[in-house]
Enzyme design. Sequence first.
Site, PDB file in Angstrom:
ATOM      1  N   HIS A 210       0.001  16.351 -26.356  1.00 12.11           N
ATOM      2  CA  HIS A 210      -0.115  14.947 -25.955  1.00 12.11           C
ATOM      3  C   HIS A 210      -1.413  14.283 -26.407  1.00 12.11           C
ATOM      4  O   HIS A 210      -1.460  13.058 -26.513  1.00 12.11           O
ATOM      5  CB  HIS A 210       0.023  14.806 -24.435  1.00 12.11           C
ATOM      6  CG  HIS A 210       1.441  14.956 -23.950  1.00 12.11           C
ATOM      7  ND1 HIS A 210       2.197  16.084 -24.209  1.00 12.11           N
ATOM      8  CD2 HIS A 210       2.242  14.136 -23.230  1.00 12.11           C
ATOM      9  CE1 HIS A 210       3.397  15.935 -23.660  1.00 12.11           C
ATOM     10  NE2 HIS A 210       3.451  14.761 -23.062  1.00 12.11           N
TER      11      HIS A 210
ATOM     12  N   ASN B 130       0.155  18.715 -20.874  1.00  9.75           N
ATOM     13  CA  ASN B 130      -0.211  17.777 -21.942  1.00  9.75           C
ATOM     14  C   ASN B 130      -0.274  18.442 -23.311  1.00  9.75           C
ATOM     15  O   ASN B 130      -0.822  17.863 -24.252  1.00  9.75           O
ATOM     16  CB  ASN B 130      -1.549  17.110 -21.625  1.00  9.75           C
ATOM     17  CG  ASN B 130      -1.392  16.082 -20.530  1.00  9.75           C
ATOM     18  OD1 ASN B 130      -0.402  15.367 -20.493  1.00  9.75           O
ATOM     19  ND2 ASN B 130      -2.348  16.031 -19.621  1.00  9.75           N
TER      20      ASN B 130
ATOM     21  N   ARG C 208       0.813  -1.224   0.000  1.00 10.27           N
ATOM     22  CA  ARG C 208       0.000   0.000   0.000  1.00 10.27           C
ATOM     23  C   ARG C 208       0.848   1.276   0.000  1.00 10.27           C
ATOM     24  O   ARG C 208       0.416   2.333   0.430  1.00 10.27           O
ATOM     25  CB  ARG C 208      -0.978   0.029   1.180  1.00 10.27           C
ATOM     26  CG  ARG C 208      -1.953  -1.136   1.136  1.00 10.27           C
ATOM     27  CD  ARG C 208      -3.236  -0.827   1.871  1.00 10.27           C
ATOM     28  NE  ARG C 208      -4.154  -1.926   1.706  1.00 10.27           N
ATOM     29  CZ  ARG C 208      -4.189  -2.987   2.507  1.00 10.27           C
ATOM     30  NH1 ARG C 208      -3.380  -3.051   3.542  1.00 10.27           N
ATOM     31  NH2 ARG C 208      -5.044  -3.948   2.287  1.00 10.27           N
TER      32      ARG C 208
ATOM     33  N   HIS D  20       7.672   8.032 -27.448  1.00 11.12           N
ATOM     34  CA  HIS D  20       6.777   9.027 -26.853  1.00 11.12           C
ATOM     35  C   HIS D  20       7.123  10.466 -27.285  1.00 11.12           C
ATOM     36  O   HIS D  20       6.257  11.217 -27.733  1.00 11.12           O
ATOM     37  CB  HIS D  20       6.825   8.895 -25.325  1.00 11.12           C
ATOM     38  CG  HIS D  20       6.004   9.902 -24.600  1.00 11.12           C
ATOM     39  ND1 HIS D  20       4.622   9.860 -24.563  1.00 11.12           N
ATOM     40  CD2 HIS D  20       6.364  10.998 -23.892  1.00 11.12           C
ATOM     41  CE1 HIS D  20       4.173  10.885 -23.855  1.00 11.12           C
ATOM     42  NE2 HIS D  20       5.202  11.591 -23.432  1.00 11.12           N
TER      43      HIS D  20
ATOM     44  N   HIS E  21      -0.429  10.965 -27.844  1.00 13.52           N
ATOM     45  CA  HIS E  21      -0.849   9.687 -27.265  1.00 13.52           C
ATOM     46  C   HIS E  21      -1.653   8.872 -28.280  1.00 13.52           C
ATOM     47  O   HIS E  21      -1.535   7.640 -28.336  1.00 13.52           O
ATOM     48  CB  HIS E  21      -1.691   9.917 -26.001  1.00 13.52           C
ATOM     49  CG  HIS E  21      -0.864  10.296 -24.794  1.00 13.52           C
ATOM     50  ND1 HIS E  21      -1.413  10.727 -23.615  1.00 13.52           N
ATOM     51  CD2 HIS E  21       0.470  10.283 -24.592  1.00 13.52           C
ATOM     52  CE1 HIS E  21      -0.444  10.966 -22.741  1.00 13.52           C
ATOM     53  NE2 HIS E  21       0.705  10.709 -23.306  1.00 13.52           N
TER      54      HIS E  21
ATOM     55  N   LYS F  45       7.885  22.791 -14.045  1.00 18.27           N
ATOM     56  CA  LYS F  45       6.974  21.689 -13.721  1.00 18.27           C
ATOM     57  C   LYS F  45       6.643  21.691 -12.232  1.00 18.27           C
ATOM     58  O   LYS F  45       5.485  21.485 -11.849  1.00 18.27           O
ATOM     59  CB  LYS F  45       7.560  20.338 -14.146  1.00 18.27           C
ATOM     60  CG  LYS F  45       6.588  19.201 -13.820  1.00 18.27           C
ATOM     61  CD  LYS F  45       6.720  17.983 -14.676  1.00 18.27           C
ATOM     62  CE  LYS F  45       5.617  16.973 -14.306  1.00 18.27           C
ATOM     63  NZ  LYS F  45       5.698  15.741 -15.072  1.00 18.27           N
TER      64      LYS F  45
ATOM     65  N   LYS G 213       3.265  11.422 -11.121  1.00 21.16           N
ATOM     66  CA  LYS G 213       2.358  10.592 -11.932  1.00 21.16           C
ATOM     67  C   LYS G 213       3.066   9.278 -12.226  1.00 21.16           C
ATOM     68  O   LYS G 213       4.188   9.265 -12.742  1.00 21.16           O
ATOM     69  CB  LYS G 213       2.030  11.284 -13.257  1.00 21.16           C
ATOM     70  CG  LYS G 213       0.924  12.302 -13.154  1.00 21.16           C
ATOM     71  CD  LYS G 213       0.519  12.735 -14.546  1.00 21.16           C
ATOM     72  CE  LYS G 213      -0.546  13.796 -14.501  1.00 21.16           C
ATOM     73  NZ  LYS G 213      -0.870  14.302 -15.858  1.00 21.16           N
TER      74      LYS G 213
HETATM   75  P1  NAD Z   1      12.296   5.029 -22.081  1.00 23.89           P
HETATM   76  O1  NAD Z   1      12.188   4.932 -20.624  1.00 23.89           O
HETATM   77  O2  NAD Z   1      11.732   3.934 -22.902  1.00 23.89           O
HETATM   78  O3  NAD Z   1      13.831   5.234 -22.460  1.00 23.89           O
HETATM   79  C1  NAD Z   1      14.175   5.329 -23.821  1.00 23.89           C
HETATM   80  C2  NAD Z   1      15.279   4.324 -24.200  1.00 23.89           C
HETATM   81  O4  NAD Z   1      16.519   4.831 -23.732  1.00 23.89           O
HETATM   82  C3  NAD Z   1      15.138   2.940 -23.591  1.00 23.89           C
HETATM   83  O5  NAD Z   1      15.452   1.998 -24.599  1.00 23.89           O
HETATM   84  C4  NAD Z   1      16.201   2.894 -22.502  1.00 23.89           C
HETATM   85  O6  NAD Z   1      16.723   1.613 -22.307  1.00 23.89           O
HETATM   86  C5  NAD Z   1      17.246   3.808 -23.039  1.00 23.89           C
HETATM   87  N1  NAD Z   1      18.053   4.518 -22.041  1.00 23.89           N
HETATM   88  C6  NAD Z   1      17.616   5.116 -20.921  1.00 23.89           C
HETATM   89  N2  NAD Z   1      18.604   5.797 -20.335  1.00 23.89           N
HETATM   90  C7  NAD Z   1      19.703   5.598 -21.079  1.00 23.89           C
HETATM   91  C8  NAD Z   1      21.047   6.055 -21.010  1.00 23.89           C
HETATM   92  N3  NAD Z   1      21.425   6.921 -20.057  1.00 23.89           N
HETATM   93  N4  NAD Z   1      21.925   5.640 -21.944  1.00 23.89           N
HETATM   94  C9  NAD Z   1      21.519   4.812 -22.946  1.00 23.89           C
HETATM   95  N5  NAD Z   1      20.272   4.376 -23.086  1.00 23.89           N
HETATM   96  C10 NAD Z   1      19.366   4.760 -22.159  1.00 23.89           C
HETATM   97  O7  NAD Z   1      11.588   6.351 -22.640  1.00 23.89           O
HETATM   98  P2  NAD Z   1      11.510   7.854 -22.114  1.00 23.89           P
HETATM   99  O8  NAD Z   1      11.420   8.672 -23.336  1.00 23.89           O
HETATM  100  O9  NAD Z   1      12.513   8.183 -21.096  1.00 23.89           O
HETATM  101  O10 NAD Z   1      10.101   7.894 -21.355  1.00 23.89           O
HETATM  102  C11 NAD Z   1       8.900   7.766 -22.051  1.00 23.89           C
HETATM  103  C12 NAD Z   1       7.816   7.393 -21.066  1.00 23.89           C
HETATM  104  O11 NAD Z   1       7.655   8.438 -20.102  1.00 23.89           O
HETATM  105  C13 NAD Z   1       6.472   7.198 -21.715  1.00 23.89           C
HETATM  106  O12 NAD Z   1       5.897   5.993 -21.257  1.00 23.89           O
HETATM  107  C14 NAD Z   1       5.649   8.377 -21.227  1.00 23.89           C
HETATM  108  O13 NAD Z   1       4.292   8.085 -21.117  1.00 23.89           O
HETATM  109  C15 NAD Z   1       6.266   8.628 -19.885  1.00 23.89           C
HETATM  110  N6  NAD Z   1       6.054   9.995 -19.353  1.00 23.89           N
HETATM  111  C16 NAD Z   1       5.571  10.096 -18.080  1.00 23.89           C
HETATM  112  C17 NAD Z   1       5.399  11.347 -17.525  1.00 23.89           C
HETATM  113  C18 NAD Z   1       4.957  11.475 -16.100  1.00 23.89           C
HETATM  114  O14 NAD Z   1       4.686  12.582 -15.659  1.00 23.89           O
HETATM  115  N7  NAD Z   1       4.899  10.401 -15.345  1.00 23.89           N
HETATM  116  C19 NAD Z   1       5.691  12.511 -18.270  1.00 23.89           C
HETATM  117  C20 NAD Z   1       6.177  12.353 -19.567  1.00 23.89           C
HETATM  118  C21 NAD Z   1       6.345  11.080 -20.108  1.00 23.89           C
HETATM  119  N1  GLY Z   2       3.603  15.075 -18.111  1.00 26.70           N
HETATM  120  C1  GLY Z   2       2.307  15.391 -17.593  1.00 26.70           C
HETATM  121  C2  GLY Z   2       2.242  15.632 -16.134  1.00 26.70           C
HETATM  122  O1  GLY Z   2       3.142  15.333 -15.380  1.00 26.70           O
HETATM  123  O2  GLY Z   2       1.257  16.111 -15.673  1.00 26.70           O
END
Ligand code: NAD
Ligand code: GLY
Length: 376
Positions: free
Chosen positions: A250, A247, A124, A269, A254, A229, A146
């Site tokens: 987005h 967003n 939890r 993404h 998305h 942010k 998030k």
């Molecule tokens: P990801 O986590 O898939 O990383 C991209 C690629 O880079 C992966 O293949 C990973 O193995 C590689 N990688 C990571 N760090 C590395 C490094 N230092 N050196 C070499 N390779 C490395 O993708 P991302 O773009 O970081 O994240 C996208 C995700 O984030 C999506 O799912 C999106 O929905 C989410 N997101 C969430 C929020 C939130 O507020 N929670 C905001 C924006 C995006």
């Molecule tokens: N990336 C969208 C949020 O954190 O609200």
Amino acid sequence: MTESLTVHVPLDGGRDYDILIGRGLLDHAGARAAALGGRAAVIVTDETVAALYGARMRAGLEAAGLRSGLVAVTPGEGSKSYATYAAVSDGLLAHRVERNDLVVALGGGVVGDLAGFAAATLRRGVRFLQAPTTLLAQVDSSVGGKTGINSTHGKNLIGAFHQPRLVLADTSTLDTLSEREMRAGYAEVAKYGLIGDAGFFDWCEANWRGIFAGGPERDEAVAICCRAKAGIVVRDEREDGERALLNLGHTFGHALERVTAYDSTRLVHGEGVAIGLALAFRFSARLGLCAGQDAGRVANHLALAGLPTTLAQVPGGCGDADALLDAMAQDKKVRDGALTFILARGIGQSFIAPGIDRAEVRAFLQDELRADGSSA
Ligand code: NAD
Ligand code: GLY
């Protein structure tokens, strides 16, 4: 001690935390994690990041007196799934993570969202530390709490708000990131200028190469984005209003991820966000809300940084206007079935636009699909 910039996120109820930004911070992760208390810290990461930074992170945790463990998942968006969430949760339990211990999300946004969600629900709720290693995660996903996974019905539809106790953004980890992933993260950097800071967008146009090259501009950009942010998150943590501005781009992005089946070989993404930003500005211009010149400037800058800005650039195509509209129908901003978009009156002047007419969106998408990319 490594030089770092600090952004504080002053959330109430003892949930405030720091975001530390700087080169080499991973070497201090053990001491920082130990200072948060608990006896064990278990890393959740993906296989690529585990090979690059897993052993170093574990050694630091052990040196600081913490029992450590590591759970690695397959890299890519496909890991934000029920199956991987179950495997990570069971992996953390197998490592005997207790209520007072720490989950360490080491990786990009996929790992951060997945590990954060596992931490939110394990026993939890256990505490977690974000150690983002992509530009996208350092400027956006590691901040704000998030967490979640995807459903076949859409992206991020299963999740929880769960704030980290600390964010450690070691900007030297971006030196090993692929050009493609750097560009994808850069779309989120530019987004902050487009949302509410025209001066920052000007700065990006002048300094984006320094961010990619790892100059001082990189840390500065990460800090500016995190400050923006953090401000929004503190004012509207649960996205009752203003947070929806994050967003921008987005709703389109998305939908593109969904119609390309979250297949990272086709679209990641940040690339979806880049096309979405260009579309949001062109749609705003079409509705007479912002100057066509601004829409052109946005698309030109993203294209200069190597990002896609048109539907024609989605590898393997993206279906027709109805398929895209269908994919938007499960957007989290849908209220009573009506679409909400983030639109703009100009660069740095974005706003929340509820009740957008589907017919208007369909006609826009049809025109975009007919275009050959020259509109970028
Ligand atoms: P990801 O986590 O898939 O990383 C991209 C690629 O880079 C992966 O293949 C990973 O193995 C590689 N990688 C990571 N760090 C590395 C490094 N230092 N050196 C070499 N390779 C490395 O993708 P991302 O773009 O970081 O994240 C996208 C995700 O984030 C999506 O799912 C999106 O929905 C989410 N997101 C969430 C929020 C939130 O507020 N929670 C905001 C924006 C995006
Ligand atoms: N990336 C969208 C949020 O954190 O609200």
